[in-house]
Design a protein around this motif. Structure first.
Motif, PDB file in Angstrom:
ATOM      1  N   ARG A  50       6.368  -2.150   5.778  1.00  0.00           N
ATOM      2  CA  ARG A  50       7.102  -2.903   4.766  1.00  0.00           C
ATOM      3  C   ARG A  50       6.124  -3.249   3.642  1.00  0.00           C
ATOM      4  O   ARG A  50       4.947  -2.925   3.722  1.00  0.00           O
ATOM      5  N   SER A  51       6.609  -3.900   2.617  1.00  0.00           N
ATOM      6  CA  SER A  51       5.780  -4.303   1.471  1.00  0.00           C
ATOM      7  C   SER A  51       5.056  -3.108   0.856  1.00  0.00           C
ATOM      8  O   SER A  51       3.903  -3.222   0.446  1.00  0.00           O
ATOM      9  N   ILE A  52       5.763  -1.973   0.790  1.00  0.00           N
ATOM     10  CA  ILE A  52       5.103  -0.768   0.281  1.00  0.00           C
ATOM     11  C   ILE A  52       4.819  -0.859  -1.211  1.00  0.00           C
ATOM     12  O   ILE A  52       3.992  -0.120  -1.727  1.00  0.00           O
ATOM     13  N   PHE A  53       5.495  -1.766  -1.908  1.00  0.00           N
ATOM     14  CA  PHE A  53       5.222  -2.001  -3.325  1.00  0.00           C
ATOM     15  C   PHE A  53       4.477  -3.315  -3.527  1.00  0.00           C
ATOM     16  O   PHE A  53       4.432  -3.843  -4.626  1.00  0.00           O
ATOM     17  N   LEU A  54       3.872  -3.841  -2.465  1.00  0.00           N
ATOM     18  CA  LEU A  54       3.170  -5.129  -2.471  1.00  0.00           C
ATOM     19  C   LEU A  54       4.075  -6.196  -3.077  1.00  0.00           C
ATOM     20  O   LEU A  54       3.737  -6.910  -3.996  1.00  0.00           O
ATOM     21  N   GLN A  55       5.269  -6.264  -2.505  1.00  0.00           N
ATOM     22  CA  GLN A  55       6.317  -7.202  -2.923  1.00  0.00           C
ATOM     23  C   GLN A  55       6.590  -7.103  -4.423  1.00  0.00           C
ATOM     24  O   GLN A  55       6.807  -8.090  -5.108  1.00  0.00           O
ATOM     25  N   GLY A  56       6.573  -5.875  -4.922  1.00  0.00           N
ATOM     26  CA  GLY A  56       6.920  -5.604  -6.317  1.00  0.00           C
ATOM     27  C   GLY A  56       5.757  -5.647  -7.285  1.00  0.00           C
ATOM     28  O   GLY A  56       5.875  -5.177  -8.413  1.00  0.00           O
ATOM     29  N   LEU A  57       4.616  -6.185  -6.872  1.00  0.00           N
ATOM     30  CA  LEU A  57       3.485  -6.312  -7.789  1.00  0.00           C
ATOM     31  C   LEU A  57       2.926  -4.967  -8.250  1.00  0.00           C
ATOM     32  O   LEU A  57       2.398  -4.854  -9.360  1.00  0.00           O
ATOM     33  N   LEU A  58       3.048  -3.930  -7.422  1.00  0.00           N
ATOM     34  CA  LEU A  58       2.497  -2.631  -7.792  1.00  0.00           C
ATOM     35  C   LEU A  58       3.385  -1.864  -8.765  1.00  0.00           C
ATOM     36  O   LEU A  58       2.969  -0.856  -9.322  1.00  0.00           O
ATOM     37  N   THR A  59       4.610  -2.328  -8.958  1.00  0.00           N
ATOM     38  CA  THR A  59       5.536  -1.607  -9.835  1.00  0.00           C
ATOM     39  C   THR A  59       5.818  -2.343 -11.135  1.00  0.00           C
ATOM     40  O   THR A  59       6.509  -1.815 -12.005  1.00  0.00           O
ATOM     41  N   ARG A  60       5.315  -3.545 -11.285  1.00  0.00           N
ATOM     42  CA  ARG A  60       5.578  -4.350 -12.481  1.00  0.00           C
ATOM     43  C   ARG A  60       4.470  -4.170 -13.514  1.00  0.00           C
ATOM     44  O   ARG A  60       3.343  -3.830 -13.170  1.00  0.00           O
ATOM     45  N   ASP A  61       4.807  -4.478 -14.765  1.00  0.00           N
ATOM     46  CA  ASP A  61       3.773  -4.386 -15.802  1.00  0.00           C
ATOM     47  C   ASP A  61       2.894  -5.643 -15.787  1.00  0.00           C
ATOM     48  O   ASP A  61       3.137  -6.592 -15.048  1.00  0.00           O
ATOM     49  N   SER A  62       1.876  -5.634 -16.630  1.00  0.00           N
ATOM     50  CA  SER A  62       0.823  -6.652 -16.572  1.00  0.00           C
ATOM     51  C   SER A  62       1.300  -8.083 -16.800  1.00  0.00           C
ATOM     52  O   SER A  62       0.647  -9.016 -16.362  1.00  0.00           O
ATOM     53  N   LYS A  63       2.425  -8.285 -17.458  1.00  0.00           N
ATOM     54  CA  LYS A  63       2.872  -9.663 -17.683  1.00  0.00           C
ATOM     55  C   LYS A  63       3.284 -10.363 -16.384  1.00  0.00           C
ATOM     56  O   LYS A  63       3.432 -11.568 -16.352  1.00  0.00           O
ATOM     57  N   PHE A  64       3.444  -9.592 -15.303  1.00  0.00           N
ATOM     58  CA  PHE A  64       3.827 -10.180 -14.016  1.00  0.00           C
ATOM     59  C   PHE A  64       2.635 -10.389 -13.077  1.00  0.00           C
ATOM     60  O   PHE A  64       2.802 -10.802 -11.951  1.00  0.00           O
ATOM     61  N   ILE A  65       1.442 -10.101 -13.553  1.00  0.00           N
ATOM     62  CA  ILE A  65       0.256 -10.285 -12.705  1.00  0.00           C
ATOM     63  C   ILE A  65       0.055 -11.778 -12.467  1.00  0.00           C
ATOM     64  O   ILE A  65       0.026 -12.564 -13.411  1.00  0.00           O
ATOM     65  N   PRO A  66      -0.084 -12.189 -11.204  1.00  0.00           N
ATOM     66  CA  PRO A  66      -0.234 -13.620 -10.909  1.00  0.00           C
ATOM     67  C   PRO A  66      -1.551 -14.175 -11.451  1.00  0.00           C
ATOM     68  O   PRO A  66      -2.612 -13.628 -11.203  1.00  0.00           O
ATOM     69  N   ALA A  67      -1.461 -15.257 -12.194  1.00  0.00           N
ATOM     70  CA  ALA A  67      -2.642 -15.870 -12.802  1.00  0.00           C
ATOM     71  C   ALA A  67      -3.430 -16.708 -11.796  1.00  0.00           C
ATOM     72  O   ALA A  67      -4.605 -16.979 -12.010  1.00  0.00           O
ATOM     73  N   ASN A  68      -2.801 -17.109 -10.702  1.00  0.00           N
ATOM     74  CA  ASN A  68      -3.461 -18.006  -9.745  1.00  0.00           C
ATOM     75  C   ASN A  68      -4.361 -17.283  -8.745  1.00  0.00           C
ATOM     76  O   ASN A  68      -4.984 -17.919  -7.914  1.00  0.00           O
ATOM     77  N   ASN A  69      -4.431 -15.956  -8.799  1.00  0.00           N
ATOM     78  CA  ASN A  69      -5.283 -15.195  -7.894  1.00  0.00           C
ATOM     79  C   ASN A  69      -6.092 -14.207  -8.736  1.00  0.00           C
ATOM     80  O   ASN A  69      -5.657 -13.087  -8.989  1.00  0.00           O
ATOM     81  N   GLU A  70      -7.264 -14.643  -9.171  1.00  0.00           N
ATOM     82  CA  GLU A  70      -8.070 -13.856 -10.102  1.00  0.00           C
ATOM     83  C   GLU A  70      -8.465 -12.492  -9.524  1.00  0.00           C
ATOM     84  O   GLU A  70      -8.410 -11.475 -10.217  1.00  0.00           O
ATOM     85  N   GLU A  71      -8.856 -12.468  -8.252  1.00  0.00           N
ATOM     86  CA  GLU A  71      -9.270 -11.203  -7.639  1.00  0.00           C
ATOM     87  C   GLU A  71      -8.117 -10.203  -7.633  1.00  0.00           C
ATOM     88  O   GLU A  71      -8.293  -9.031  -7.985  1.00  0.00           O
ATOM     89  N   LEU A  72      -6.925 -10.658  -7.245  1.00  0.00           N
ATOM     90  CA  LEU A  72      -5.755  -9.786  -7.246  1.00  0.00           C
ATOM     91  C   LEU A  72      -5.398  -9.359  -8.667  1.00  0.00           C
ATOM     92  O   LEU A  72      -5.052  -8.200  -8.897  1.00  0.00           O
ATOM     93  N   ALA A  73      -5.496 -10.283  -9.604  1.00  0.00           N
ATOM     94  CA  ALA A  73      -5.190  -9.964 -11.002  1.00  0.00           C
ATOM     95  C   ALA A  73      -6.095  -8.845 -11.517  1.00  0.00           C
ATOM     96  O   ALA A  73      -5.624  -7.922 -12.194  1.00  0.00           O
ATOM     97  N   VAL A  74      -7.377  -8.898 -11.180  1.00  0.00           N
ATOM     98  CA  VAL A  74      -8.326  -7.855 -11.597  1.00  0.00           C
ATOM     99  C   VAL A  74      -7.947  -6.518 -10.961  1.00  0.00           C
ATOM    100  O   VAL A  74      -7.935  -5.476 -11.625  1.00  0.00           O
TER     101      VAL A  74
END
Length: 168
Positions: A95-119
């Motif tokens: 499951r979570s093959i799209f990392l709960q949608g994060l891998l398919t969204r554009d940069s405006k959806f990158i979570p600001a509260n997790n800097e390592e993930l954002a990078v």
């Protein structure tokens, strides 16, 4: 009982990240397996986030299926299963093959509260753009071309996305 009539339910999964900490976890799993069988649910399993949830169990005898996250950013559970329990005949459901949608969204959806993930996500998006790769296609191929995976659970954000995925 209603849901189980007509074989609508194909598996019963425990999704409790703390289950391995219970003193009588094997007894709990055995009872849930018995409930599954009594309701004609063919598979009983456990949904995990990390291998530690399996490492702490004394036995996997009552488990038919293991469900876990698997995507280009996270393959630790499948890797662990292949290394540590290669001969145990468990259905590996991802499951979570799209990392709960994060891998398919554009940069405006990158979570600001997790800097390592954002990078990491910014690097991912740059790589996709540079190589002209569709992120949905990449993630689908990542899981779909891996013969070690038995089943895939896919979440979608829209009917258009569902239609696109089903055509692939």
């Amino acid at each position: 009982q209603k849901a189980c009539d007509g074989n609508n339910v194909t598996s019963l999964l425990v999704h409790d990240t703390e289950i391995y900490k219970y003193k009588k976890v094997e007894s709990i799993l055995k009872m849930l397996k018995e409930i599954s069988l009594s309701r004609n649910i063919p598979k009983f399993g456990i949904s995990i986030y990390r291998p530690i949830e399996l490492e702490r169990l004394n036995t996997l005898d009552d488990i038919d299926l293991i469900q876990f996250p698997h995507n280009p950013f996270d393959s630790i559970c499948l890797d662990w299963c292949i290394r540590h329990i290669p001969d145990v005949p468990l259905v590996k459901q991802v499951r979570s093959i799209f990392l709960q949608g994060l891998l398919t969204r554009d940069s405006k959806f990158i979570p600001a509260n997790n800097e390592e993930l954002a990078v990491e996500l910014a690097s991912w998006q740059a790589w996709l753009s540079l190589n002209e790769v569709n992120p949905v296609d990449y993630c689908l191929n990542f899981v779909g071309n891996d013969a070690r995976i038995n089943e895939i659970v896919i979440g979608v954000e829209s009917t258009d996305q569902a239609t696109y995925i089903l055509k692939q």
